[in-house]
Design an enzyme around this catalytic site. Structure first.
Site, mmCIF file in Angstrom:
data_model
loop_
_atom_site.group_PDB
_atom_site.id
_atom_site.type_symbol
_atom_site.label_atom_id
_atom_site.label_comp_id
_atom_site.label_asym_id
_atom_site.label_seq_id
_atom_site.Cartn_x
_atom_site.Cartn_y
_atom_site.Cartn_z
ATOM 1 N N ASP A 90 38.004 10.470 19.658
ATOM 2 C CA ASP A 90 38.643 11.501 18.847
ATOM 3 C C ASP A 90 39.479 12.383 19.774
ATOM 4 O O ASP A 90 38.929 13.021 20.694
ATOM 5 C CB ASP A 90 37.546 12.323 18.150
ATOM 6 C CG ASP A 90 38.112 13.328 17.164
ATOM 7 O OD1 ASP A 90 39.270 13.754 17.333
ATOM 8 O OD2 ASP A 90 37.387 13.692 16.225
ATOM 9 N N GLY A 148 45.551 6.350 18.319
ATOM 10 C CA GLY A 148 45.835 6.025 16.916
ATOM 11 C C GLY A 148 46.469 4.655 16.807
ATOM 12 O O GLY A 148 47.339 4.431 15.969
ATOM 13 N N ASN A 175 50.136 8.840 19.738
ATOM 14 C CA ASN A 175 50.514 8.558 18.348
ATOM 15 C C ASN A 175 49.525 9.112 17.321
ATOM 16 O O ASN A 175 49.889 9.343 16.168
ATOM 17 C CB ASN A 175 50.646 7.031 18.185
ATOM 18 C CG ASN A 175 50.759 6.603 16.746
ATOM 19 O OD1 ASN A 175 51.820 6.728 16.135
ATOM 20 N ND2 ASN A 175 49.665 6.121 16.175
ATOM 21 N N ILE A 223 58.068 6.797 6.852
ATOM 22 C CA ILE A 223 57.672 5.438 7.232
ATOM 23 C C ILE A 223 56.493 4.998 6.364
ATOM 24 O O ILE A 223 55.551 5.768 6.166
ATOM 25 C CB ILE A 223 57.251 5.391 8.732
ATOM 26 C CG1 ILE A 223 58.300 6.061 9.627
ATOM 27 C CG2 ILE A 223 56.970 3.952 9.161
ATOM 28 C CD1 ILE A 223 59.685 5.454 9.588
ATOM 29 N N SER A 254 58.028 13.844 14.801
ATOM 30 C CA SER A 254 58.446 13.606 13.405
ATOM 31 C C SER A 254 59.761 14.352 13.158
ATOM 32 O O SER A 254 60.067 15.329 13.870
ATOM 33 C CB SER A 254 57.377 14.162 12.457
ATOM 34 O OG SER A 254 57.843 14.173 11.125
ATOM 35 N N TYR A 308 51.624 20.933 9.655
ATOM 36 C CA TYR A 308 52.149 19.677 10.226
ATOM 37 C C TYR A 308 53.495 19.930 10.923
ATOM 38 O O TYR A 308 53.697 19.512 12.071
ATOM 39 C CB TYR A 308 52.304 18.649 9.107
ATOM 40 C CG TYR A 308 52.773 17.282 9.567
ATOM 41 C CD1 TYR A 308 51.924 16.434 10.265
ATOM 42 C CD2 TYR A 308 54.062 16.822 9.295
ATOM 43 C CE1 TYR A 308 52.340 15.165 10.677
ATOM 44 C CE2 TYR A 308 54.487 15.564 9.696
ATOM 45 C CZ TYR A 308 53.625 14.743 10.382
ATOM 46 O OH TYR A 308 54.053 13.496 10.800
ATOM 47 N N LYS A 310 54.344 19.371 14.963
ATOM 48 C CA LYS A 310 55.369 18.436 15.461
ATOM 49 C C LYS A 310 56.484 19.182 16.208
ATOM 50 O O LYS A 310 57.023 18.677 17.184
ATOM 51 C CB LYS A 310 55.932 17.602 14.298
ATOM 52 C CG LYS A 310 54.896 16.677 13.651
ATOM 53 C CD LYS A 310 54.338 15.645 14.627
ATOM 54 C CE LYS A 310 53.375 14.673 13.971
ATOM 55 N NZ LYS A 310 52.855 13.638 14.867
ATOM 56 N N SER A 332 45.194 1.830 15.876
ATOM 57 C CA SER A 332 44.528 0.860 14.998
ATOM 58 C C SER A 332 45.309 0.589 13.719
ATOM 59 O O SER A 332 45.168 -0.473 13.123
ATOM 60 C CB SER A 332 43.138 1.384 14.635
ATOM 61 O OG SER A 332 43.239 2.656 14.022
#
Ligand SMILES: NC(=O)c1ccc[n+]([C@@H]2O[C@H](COP(=O)([O-])OP(=O)(O)OC[C@H]3O[C@@H](n4cnc5c(N)ncnc54)[C@H](O)[C@@H]3O)[C@@H](O)[C@H]2O)c1
Length: 252
Positions: A62, A12, A89, A188, A142, A155, A159, A14
């Site tokens: 992926d 991740g 990430n 963030i 997170s 989520y 985490k 990019s």
């Protein structure tokens, strides 16, 4: 330069936090391999690094797929011969009430955020053990891995799982000279959070929960990632470092 001579693989890498980490590591002397799903964004980030004199590889992969993770790691090893630092990430976060989350949405969060982190870490750590070398893993967790936020059950769970995976791998791999730590960012500013940030009443209310009274920037996390990935944190493993402007210390 704190990462001179090192090679880092950032999933991740990019966009958002991953991109800031990639730019920071390249500036600190690391060769940086970034992976993600969008070829264009990957190439854009890699070319920024190259334009500043750094070395970068970009790989479309992926992290839900074990074969794509293997291809990603093989490509970096074939190109540069080694990986010293792995930053897990890649992640997604879609809000939904717990009673409405579908099986598919649950699986997608757990597969990308948690299983992708496990499979990438396992593959790279196996390589280190085979070669008799140490290494350094930093997982992007997170504050949602420490406390539950509403409408984020999938989520939050992914985490929280990353935090326990971090401790579990750190425990078993410490004697192999492999460190495994996690970062727990707060709120963030990235593609993930921009819609909420642009909604003035929502963000005004939300900022009341952050003692430092500002949203974090990807660069705030890159600095912490640099600390975790460098020898500055050489006696730390299994640690989940909160970087949140004080949000989780606030009782009300
Ligand atoms: N933004 C925040 O407030 C915040 C807070 C805490 C934790 N995080 C975590 O930080 C990480 C980065 O988030 P961000 O805010 O920069 O998001 P972002 O959407 O800007 O970037 C996410 C990156 O992950 C990649 N990605 C997504 N699914 C993938 C997949 N299946 N395979 C490979 N790559 C994939 C994307 O290509 C992109 O490069 C995530 O793990 C996220 O959970 C973000």
């Amino acid at each position: 330069m704190r990462l001179a001579g090192k090679t880092a693989l950032i999933t991740g890498g990019s966009l958002g936090i991953g991109r800031a980490v990639a730019l920071c590591f390249a500036q600190e002397g690391a060769k940086v391999a970034i992976s993600g799903r969008g070829k264009e964004a990957l190439e854009e980030t890699a070319s920024i690094i190259r334009s500043k004199g750094g070395e970068a590889l970009s790989i479309v992969a992926d992290v839900q797929s074990k074969s794509e993770i293997d291809r990603m790691v093989d490509y970096v090893l074939k190109s540069w011969g080694r990986i010293d630092i792995l930053i897990n990430n890649a992640g997604i976060c879609h809000s939904k009430p717990v009673l409405d989350i579908t099986e598919e949405e649950w699986d997608q969060h757990l597969d990308i955020n948690l299983k992708g982190t496990f499979l990438s870490s396992q593959r790279v750590a196996r390589e280190w053990v085979k070669r008799g070398e140490g290494g350094n893993i930093v997982n992007m967790s997170s504050v949602n891995g420490i406390q539950a936020e509403d409408n984020q059950a999938h989520y939050n769970t992914s985490k929280g799982g990353i935090n326990l995976l971090t401790m579990s791998m750190a425990l078993e791999l410490a004697e192999k000279d492999i460190r495994v730590n996690a970062l727990c960012p707060g709120f963030i500013e990235t593609r993930l959070t921009r819609p909420a940030i642009q909604n003035r009443p929502v963000i005004k209310e939300y900022l009341k929960t952050i003692p430092m009274k500002r949203v974090g920037l990807p660069e705030d996390i890159a600095g912490a990632a640099l600390f975790m990935a460098s020898d500055d944190s050489r006696y730390m493993t299994g640690h989940c470092l909160v970087v949140d402007g004080g949000q989780v210390i606030k009782l009300s």
